[in-house]
Scaffold this active site. Structure first.
Site, PDB file in Angstrom:
ATOM      1  N   CYS A 138       0.831  -1.211   0.000  1.00 21.25           N
ATOM      2  CA  CYS A 138       0.000   0.000   0.000  1.00 21.25           C
ATOM      3  C   CYS A 138       0.868   1.264   0.000  1.00 21.25           C
ATOM      4  O   CYS A 138       1.392   1.661   1.042  1.00 21.25           O
ATOM      5  CB  CYS A 138      -0.934  -0.031   1.215  1.00 21.25           C
ATOM      6  SG  CYS A 138      -1.985   1.425   1.346  1.00 21.25           S
TER       7      CYS A 138
ATOM      8  N   CYS B 242      -0.459   4.135   2.122  1.00 18.52           N
ATOM      9  CA  CYS B 242      -0.258   3.944   3.566  1.00 18.52           C
ATOM     10  C   CYS B 242       1.199   4.174   3.952  1.00 18.52           C
ATOM     11  O   CYS B 242       1.482   4.820   4.953  1.00 18.52           O
ATOM     12  CB  CYS B 242      -0.615   2.514   3.981  1.00 18.52           C
ATOM     13  SG  CYS B 242      -2.171   1.916   3.326  1.00 18.52           S
ATOM     14  N   ASP B 243       2.119   3.622   3.187  1.00 16.83           N
ATOM     15  CA  ASP B 243       3.509   3.536   3.644  1.00 16.83           C
ATOM     16  C   ASP B 243       4.505   4.388   2.853  1.00 16.83           C
ATOM     17  O   ASP B 243       5.664   4.501   3.248  1.00 16.83           O
ATOM     18  CB  ASP B 243       3.971   2.063   3.610  1.00 16.83           C
ATOM     19  CG  ASP B 243       3.153   1.200   4.562  1.00 16.83           C
ATOM     20  OD1 ASP B 243       2.695   1.734   5.581  1.00 16.83           O
ATOM     21  OD2 ASP B 243       2.974   0.000   4.277  1.00 16.83           O
TER      22      ASP B 243
END
Ligand SMILES: Cc1cc2nc3c(=O)[nH]c(=O)nc-3n(C[C@H](O)[C@H](O)[C@H](O)COP(=O)(O)OP(=O)(O)OC[C@H]3O[C@@H](n4cnc5c(N)ncnc54)[C@H](O)[C@@H]3O)c2cc1C
Length: 312
Positions: free
Chosen positions: A138, A141-142
């Site tokens: 992701c 997300c990261d």
């Protein structure tokens, strides 16, 4: 004898727990079955930096414990168990029969499905070992954790192209590894990739091994035509080869798209069956974030409450 309840929630990710908070506060006495992964996908990550309300960020498992406590505070009955069979009614006000762990029978007036989705990985031992240590599925997300660093993106579809262009804004260099001699992404997405200066695309290339003991230090890539191996020094590996929605149980029962995501009506969480609602990643292949899952969890509980209200 089947247990009769007002509201059953299947799945314990951000969507399920948020639905539970709202349903419990609306006195629907929700019962939740958590599935095998109590807390959902976020329990597989250490840092969550983008969920509102945590100014210093939080740990994924700790955050899901917070959500569970909040749902239980209002009386949600959280139970460990896997829904193994569903017999949904197609009648307004009908009873939905659900079997848990192949033995416990539940009859629910409303059902909220929040069974999520599972990211697909390559299946390499080194990749699995380094999930959370530089391997991610992701970018939204990261990606932030790799600011100014070099990363690779594995995949050839629209998601991979999108993740690569997203990361190119944050990272110094993005190398896209494409297994075939062409991308599957739409022409428009390919164009965006090709005109982004800090993205390099390597075709006919697969990952042989993710390098590093506890954190990613690079990848060994192999050209599947020539067999030539190249080591690419990177700190992040973003696997973007797709997600699988957890909807096996609902095949032939609920409407789903060609990839298995549940279809909801308009801006609601209503499925094709009255009293059955879907929230979170199981019905969302676009955003796939904890906060959007939580948002639709709230919507599902409100939709269920209104459905019950209209029957009364
Ligand atoms: C490694 C990783 C890091 C991530 N980091 C972030 C981040 O930093 N920020 C962010 O916003 N998002 C992040 N995400 C995405 C986020 O985790 C998901 O968008 C979110 O968890 C989706 O929530 P959900 O409630 O729809 O489902 P999920 O979290 O997928 O939960 C699904 C639930 O359903 C249960 N279940 C499945 N089948 C059954 C069944 N038959 N019976 C009963 N229960 C069942 C499972 O046990 C699980 O509890 C990350 C994802 C991953 C994989």
């Amino acid at each position: 004898m089947a247990e009769k309840i007002k509201c059953l929630i299947i799945g314990s990710g951000p969507a399920g727990y948020t639905a539970a908070i709202y349903a419990a506060r609306a006195d629907m006495k929700p019962v939740m079955y958590t599935g095998m992964q109590m807390g959902g996908q976020l329990t597989t990550t250490t840092e969550v930096d983008n969920f509102p309300g945590y100014p210093k960020g939080t740990d994924g498992t700790a955050m899901m414990e917070d959500l569970k406590s909040q749902a239980e505070r209002f009386g949600t009955d959280v139970r460990f168990g896997m829904v193994t069979k569903v017999e949904f009614s197609d009648k307004e006000g009908g009873v939905h029969k659900v079997t848990v762990d192949e033995s416990t029978e539940i009859e629910a007036q409303t059902v909220i499905i929040s069974t999520g989705a599972t990211a697909k990985y390559l299946g390499l031992e080194s990749e699995q070992r380094l999930i959370g240590g530089g391997v991610s599925a992701c970018a939204t997300c990261d990606g932030f954790f790799y600011k100014g660093q070099e990363v690779v993106v594995v995949g050839a579809g629209d998601t991979a192209a999108e993740e690569a262009t997203y990361l190119a804004n944050i990272c110094s260099k993005v190398t896209m590894l494409v297994r075939k001699d062409h991308m599957r992404a739409s022409k428009a997405m390919q164009h965006r990739v090709n005109k982004t200066e800090n993205i390099t695309v390597m075709y006919n290339t697969e990952i042989d091994e993710v390098l590093g003991e506890n954190v990613v230090e690079g990848v060994r890539a192999v050209n599947n035509e020539t067999g030539e191996k190249t080591e690419i020094p990177v700190t992040g590996v973003f696997v973007a080869i797709g997600h699988k929605p957890n909807t096996e149980l609902f095949k032939g029962v609920l409407d789903m798209d060609e990839t298995g995501y549940l279809i909801t009506k308009g801006k609601s969480t209503k499925t094709n069956l009255p009293g059955v609602f879907a929230a979170g990643d199981v019905q969302d292949k676009e955003y796939r974030q904890a906060v959007t899952a939580a948002g639709t969890g709230c919507m599902a509980a409100l939709d269920a409450e209104r459905y019950l209200g209209a029957l009364a």
